[in-house]
Design a protein around this motif. Structure first.
Motif, PDB file in Angstrom:
ATOM      1  N   TYR A 510       0.851  -1.192   0.000  1.00  9.99           N
ATOM      2  CA  TYR A 510       0.000   0.000   0.000  1.00  9.99           C
ATOM      3  C   TYR A 510       0.882   1.236   0.000  1.00  9.99           C
ATOM      4  CZ  TYR A 510      -2.940   3.815   1.662  1.00  9.99           C
ATOM      5  OH  TYR A 510      -3.570   5.028   1.801  1.00  9.99           O
ATOM      6  N   ALA A 511       0.631   2.130  -0.923  1.00  2.09           N
ATOM      7  CA  ALA A 511       1.314   3.422  -0.969  1.00  2.09           C
ATOM      8  C   ALA A 511       0.427   4.391  -1.725  1.00  2.09           C
ATOM      9  CB  ALA A 511       2.680   3.311  -1.645  1.00  2.09           C
ATOM     10  N   GLN A 512       0.305   5.583  -1.187  1.00  3.12           N
ATOM     11  CA  GLN A 512      -0.510   6.592  -1.849  1.00  3.12           C
ATOM     12  C   GLN A 512       0.227   7.136  -3.069  1.00  3.12           C
ATOM     13  OE1 GLN A 512      -1.295   9.406   1.287  1.00  3.12           O
ATOM     14  NE2 GLN A 512      -2.996   8.200   2.133  1.00  3.12           N
ATOM     15  N   LEU A 513      -0.530   7.412  -4.090  1.00  2.00           N
ATOM     16  CA  LEU A 513       0.041   7.915  -5.339  1.00  2.00           C
ATOM     17  C   LEU A 513      -0.065   9.446  -5.332  1.00  2.00           C
ATOM     18  CD1 LEU A 513      -0.552   6.247  -8.788  1.00  2.00           C
ATOM     19  CD2 LEU A 513      -0.172   8.689  -8.561  1.00  2.00           C
ATOM     20  N   ILE A 514       1.061  10.098  -5.067  1.00  2.93           N
ATOM     21  CA  ILE A 514       1.121  11.562  -4.986  1.00  2.93           C
ATOM     22  C   ILE A 514       1.663  12.102  -6.302  1.00  2.93           C
ATOM     23  CG2 ILE A 514       2.022  13.534  -3.705  1.00  2.93           C
ATOM     24  CD1 ILE A 514       0.220  11.728  -2.040  1.00  2.93           C
TER      25      ILE A 514
END
Length: 784
Positions: A510-514
């Protein structure tokens, strides 16, 4: 012979043959006049005896005696005399101008500095220069941006310290100093590097006075190799065990070949030990500016002084590196725990491992709270909290606030404003740990939204996440800030296995896409997230860990809560090396301000003349803030100048952007430009800040500081010598000066002493003898 003449003529004052003694005539007769006298005397003598009776031989003798007598009388009438004129000889002057600027410290010939070349040359030719003294006066002068006297024997030169060289000014001052003296020539011992070139008027003045300039060329014609330190950035205070980054901005002069093997060293000033060393980047060797980050880890609590120094390869024979190119910095290392407050919305895996990590770390005192929507709290940590702090005083002890995946509405508006003030004014750090539920989407429109390093889109659901697992790689700012050094030792800051998708445990699910376009202007990227299917550093990489300065503090946003997965590969090692440096980085600014009532800063600390410098004073103590001063006054004074003028600067409060009802920021700023170079100390003068010992240093350098471009300029010396009739000499040919310098001695006539000869007894005796002999001869003829 002269003795006989003195006795015969009974001379009393002057002697023939003595220096300056000459025969002169009081009433001189020209050569044609003597011819007439000679003819007239002969004619009179012949006319007086040609009618007399007697033998021709006897008449010729008598006529000759009369002619000689007449000539002697005419000679006595013309006034023969011995004359001597007293003469004064004024010796001419030779001026030796020796360059005493910092460019003399450049090593560009055989590993020797130009100053060493100068001293060796003068030592080898001392006899030749000393031979000028009996015939000429030699004046030794040193010059940089001014002209000053040197020891008369040419020895004991002071060390070169001038930051500017003004050759034209030195020549003008020299001409004024010897304006009334005969000047044989000027010997200019220099590398030719000058901030001013001789004007046409100066050259015409040298030509009009017939003063040749002889240049003694120091240094190499080839450009030197030099690594200049433009700026050094380092924290002023750190905790024991911190990786302390020292960022060095570099500029280099020279070819890539000459800079090969060059490095930057961080040296302990007390012990001389090399703490870290980094090679000069290839970009710098190619002629562009670059940055090197040195990292060290102090192990004791004390004051440190470190030196950042460029070192060239020993194979490089030409270097302009000098003491001017090394910088000293100070660091205070303290031994006290970092105080951390950790908030999260539920006990997720990242929270559990981070909470346990903070509990194990002896250098950290932690307070952890699990906040639920029904306002029920789970207190954990070494210093459990009963509830969320409600006042500024309750927030004051914390160095770092860790905000996990927790909803913003669990904090009141006052509490959020207090956290913002703690970061902006007190220098605390804020660490965001993203999550799928609340962070960052619920923080939109709150006071802490300003403390996110990116702007949020209009989508209320928050940032999208990557569609697949991602791998982490360090970003450009990680090394500069001394974080994310997960490798073993200083040589590898990032283990290669973390970028290997085949390892399995290295991938974060899980990693936010910035979007990079959403980053705020002050944001920097510490780490990147790349889909496991894409190459590391490809166009698909996105910011994963971001940092941003905010006021006096710093914020970090970690767009994942999967770091705990790295425990599967290396146990606790990788998570510890990941989280602890980030927490310590955030705590440093708070530590620097801990226990201080106010701080004073100057940006930049190294400036050039007429470059604006931002001077600021931030009030931290509430008792000072309560006084609400309308302005503060500081005074800047140049060090080492006894009569240096002091400059008074007024600082005004910086209240822009503050909302109504918020506490004053306590920040007072002003922009100031310094007209003169020097090392300035800035101190507050207001009574409210007296006794706090506040001061900051500002190093101001001239824009034409020659060490920015220290290459020798032999062309200037050659042009000046050619225009004035001089010559450029190599160091080994200085001995030719004795033959090349023209003679400009001035001879001045004084009192004249004379002694007449016509009235001497010998002259009258000869005249009487001639007349007597003629009389006797006439009697004999008449009797014949």
């Amino acid at each position: 012979m002269n003795e006989w003449i003195v006795k015969l003529f009974s001379l009393r004052t002057l002697r023939p043959g003595d220096p300056g003694v000459a025969l002169e005539w009081a009433r001189p007769i020209p050569a044609w006049g003597w011819t007439l006298v000679l003819v007239g005397a002969a004619a009179l003598a012949w006319w007086g005896y040609h009618r007399l009776e007697g033998a021709v031989r006897r008449r010729v003798i008598l006529a000759t005696l009369r002619g000689l007598a007449l000539l002697l009388v005419v000679g006595m009438i013309s006034g023969p005399r011995l004359v001597k004129t007293e003469e004064t000889v004024e010796k001419d002057w030779v001026v030796v101008l020796a360059d005493r600027s910092l460019s003399m410290e450049v090593k560009d010939v055989g590993g020797k500095t130009r100053d060493e070349q100068l001293r060796v040359a003068l030592a080898q030719t001392r006899d030749a220069l000393a031979s000028l003294d009996p015939q000429r006066n030699v004046l030794w002068l040193g010059f940089d941006s001014r002209t000053f006297d040197l020891p008369t024997d040419g020895s004991g030169f002071p060390a070169p310290t001038g930051t500017r060289t003004l050759i034209a000014s030195a020549l003008e001052q020299t001409l004024r100093r010897v304006a009334s003296k005969p000047l044989s020539g000027i010997v200019l011992v220099s590398d030719g590097r000058s901030a001013d070139e001789p004007s046409r008027a100066l050259v015409r003045q040298l030509q009009g006075r017939q003063v040749p300039v002889f240049g003694v060329a120091l240094g190499s014609d080839a450009p030197p190799t030099r690594i200049a330190i433009k700026r050094v950035t380092a924290p002023s205070v750190a905790f024991i065990g911190d990786f302390v980054p020292v960022t060095v901005d570099l500029d280099a002069i020279g070819t890539p070949e000459s800079l090969r093997g060059a490095k930057i060293e961080l040296i302990d000033e007390a012990t001389g030990a090399v703490l870290d060393s980094r090679p000069v980047p290839d970009a710098v060797a190619g002629g562009t500016r670059g940055t090197v980050t040195l990292v060290t880890r102090p192990g004791s609590a004390r004051e440190f002084r470190w030196v950042v120094k460029p070192v060239l390869s020993e194979a490089t024979g030409s270097t302009a590196t000098s003491s001017n190119d090394q910088t000293s910095i100070g660091l205070r290392v303290v031994d006290r725990p970092v105080r951390v407050a950790l908030f999260d919305g539920y006990p997720r895996w990242e929270y559990r491992y981070l909470k346990n990590l903070l509990l194990r770390e002896r250098s950290i005192r932690s307070s952890a709270l699990i906040l639920s929507s029904d306002r029920r709290y789970l207190q954990e940590g070494t210093d459990p909290l009963a509830s969320i702090p409600r006042t500024r005083e309750e927030w004051q002890p914390f160095d770092v606030i860790v905000m996990g995946d927790v909803r913003s509405e669990l904090f009141s508006a006052e509490q959020l404003a207090q956290i913002k003030e703690l970061v902006a004014n007190k220098g605390a750090g804020l660490l965001w740990i993203a999550g799928p539920n609340s962070t960052p989407q619920t923080w939109r429109g709150t006071p802490l939204a300003d403390l996110l390093p990116f702007t949020m889109s209009d989508d209320t659901s928050g940032p999208r996440s990557f569609a697949e697992s991602v791998l982490v790689s360090p970003g450009p700012a990680a090394e500069r800030l001394g974080v994310l050094r997960l490798g073993d030792g200083n040589s590898s800051i990032w283990p290669q296995i973390l970028t290997d998708p085949g390892a399995g445990w290295t991938a974060l699910r899980y990693a936010q896409l910035i979007d990079p376009k959403q980053l705020k202007p002050a944001a920097e990227v510490l780490a990147l997230a790349t889909p496991a299917s894409a190459p590391i550093g490809s166009a698909e990489s996105r910011p994963l860990i971001m940092t941003m300065r905010y006021g006096a503090g710093r914020v970090i946003y970690v767009a994942t809560d999967e770091i705990w997965r790295w425990r599967y590969g290396r146990g606790e090692t990788l998570p510890e090396r990941f989280w602890l440096p980030l927490v310590r980085l955030l705590a440093r600014e708070s530590l620097a301000r801990s226990g201080q009532a106010a701080i004073i800063d100057a940006t930049p600390e190294r400036a050039t003349v007429d470059q604006p410098v931002q001077i600021s004073v931030r009030l931290l103590d509430q008792s000072l803030l309560s006084t609400r001063p309308e302005s503060l006054t500081v005074r800047a004074k140049a060090e080492g100048v006894p009569d240096g003028s002091e400059q008074t600067i007024t600082l005004r409060p910086q209240e822009s952007g503050r909302n109504v009802g918020e506490a004053p920021s306590g920040l007072f700023t002003s922009s100031w430009t310094f007209a003169e170079p020097g090392d300035y100390t800035v101190r507050p003068t207001d009574s409210v800040l007296s006794g706090l010992g506040l001061n900051t240093k500002i190093e101001v350098r001239a824009r034409d500081d020659e060490m920015r471009e220290p290459a020798a300029d032999h062309v200037l010396l050659a042009d000046l010598a050619a225009a004035t009739g001089g010559k450029v000499l190599k160091i080994n040919s200085v001995k030719e000066l004795a033959e090349l310098l023209p003679n400009r001695q001035v001879r001045t006539a004084g009192e004249t002493v004379s002694e007449p000869l016509w009235d001497k007894p010998l002259v009258w005796t000869v005249l009487i003898l001639l007349l007597s002999l003629e009389w006797i001869g006439r009697r004999l003829i008449r009797l014949a």
